[in-house]
Design an enzyme around this catalytic site. Structure first.
Site, PDB file in Angstrom:
ATOM      1  N   ASP A 243     -23.683  55.613 -32.325  1.00 38.45           N
ATOM      2  CA  ASP A 243     -23.321  54.341 -32.219  1.00 38.45           C
ATOM      3  C   ASP A 243     -24.676  53.572 -31.914  1.00 38.45           C
ATOM      4  O   ASP A 243     -25.311  53.944 -30.992  1.00 38.45           O
ATOM      5  CB  ASP A 243     -22.329  53.913 -31.017  1.00 38.45           C
ATOM      6  CG  ASP A 243     -21.001  54.552 -31.704  1.00 38.45           C
ATOM      7  OD1 ASP A 243     -20.765  54.715 -32.737  1.00 38.45           O
ATOM      8  OD2 ASP A 243     -20.290  54.950 -30.704  1.00 38.45           O
TER       9      ASP A 243
ATOM     10  N   ASP B  89     -17.708  52.905 -38.334  1.00 44.13           N
ATOM     11  CA  ASP B  89     -16.428  51.860 -37.577  1.00 44.13           C
ATOM     12  C   ASP B  89     -16.251  50.647 -38.273  1.00 44.13           C
ATOM     13  O   ASP B  89     -15.053  50.264 -38.401  1.00 44.13           O
ATOM     14  CB  ASP B  89     -17.042  51.623 -36.077  1.00 44.13           C
ATOM     15  CG  ASP B  89     -17.372  52.920 -35.387  1.00 44.13           C
ATOM     16  OD1 ASP B  89     -16.637  54.055 -35.674  1.00 44.13           O
ATOM     17  OD2 ASP B  89     -17.692  52.901 -34.340  1.00 44.13           O
TER      18      ASP B  89
END
Length: 186
Positions: free
Chosen positions: A116, A130
């Protein structure tokens, strides 16, 4: 429709993995502001799901991702709506992007941490996969709210069929009906 779904899924997967490779090569754990406190870049190795939920359950999340991919591939055979193809392509690409991380990243197969790097305020850090999953979820909610089925039929088409107002073909409605993606049907 399946070709559109596969193209979108492949594009999301490639963009996601390329952006993660860039993040690993460029970023460290320190946050870099892009738009004040609203948006930044920060490299995070996430062992859990969204918002780091289920940390320590990576193998379960891997199984869930595999199940999602299998279900999406099976549903793809029934596609009859461009908007559903886009939504499911985004969802499949996002699921595959994070699944690849779980399969190939440290600490090991089926337990890998998801990369991330897009920091939203101080709420959470995510990635391209995402974003694709969230956009897909929004599209699915809109499609369901409008009564559009994966096969392109609409709830009112089924009611018309029951009333005898349709020409008898599955999914056929009135000539002025439009699918959620704007294509006229009739």
């Amino acid at each position: 429709m399946v070709a559109l779904l596969v193209s979108i899924a492949g594009g999301v997967l490639v963009l996601d993995q390329l952006s993660k490779a860039w993040a690993i090569a460029t970023l460290d754990g320190e946050r870099r502001e892009l738009i004040g406190d609203l948006l930044g870049l920060q490299l995070v190795f996430n062992p859990g799901a969204a918002l780091s939920i289920a940390t320590g359950m990576t193998w379960v999340l891997t199984l869930v991702a595999v199940a999602v991919v299998v279900v999406l591939v099976r549903v793809a055979r029934r596609l009859g709506s461009t908007t559903w193809a886009v939504a499911l392509g985004l969802l499949l690409g996002g699921a595959l992007g994070n699944l690849v991380d779980r399969l190939v990243r440290e600490p090991g197969f089926a337990r890998g941490h998801v990369i991330d790097f897009i920091a939203y305020v101080d709420w959470f850090v995510g990635n391209v996969a995402d974003i694709a999953i969230v956009v897909a979820a929004g599209l699915v909610v809109l499609l369901v709210a409008r009564g559009v089925g994966v096969d392109g039929t609409r709830d009112h088409d089924l009611a018309d069929d029951a009333d005898g107002e349709s020409d008898g073909e599955p999914g056929a409605g009135h000539a002025d009906d439009a699918d959620a993606d704007g294509s006229a049907r009739g």
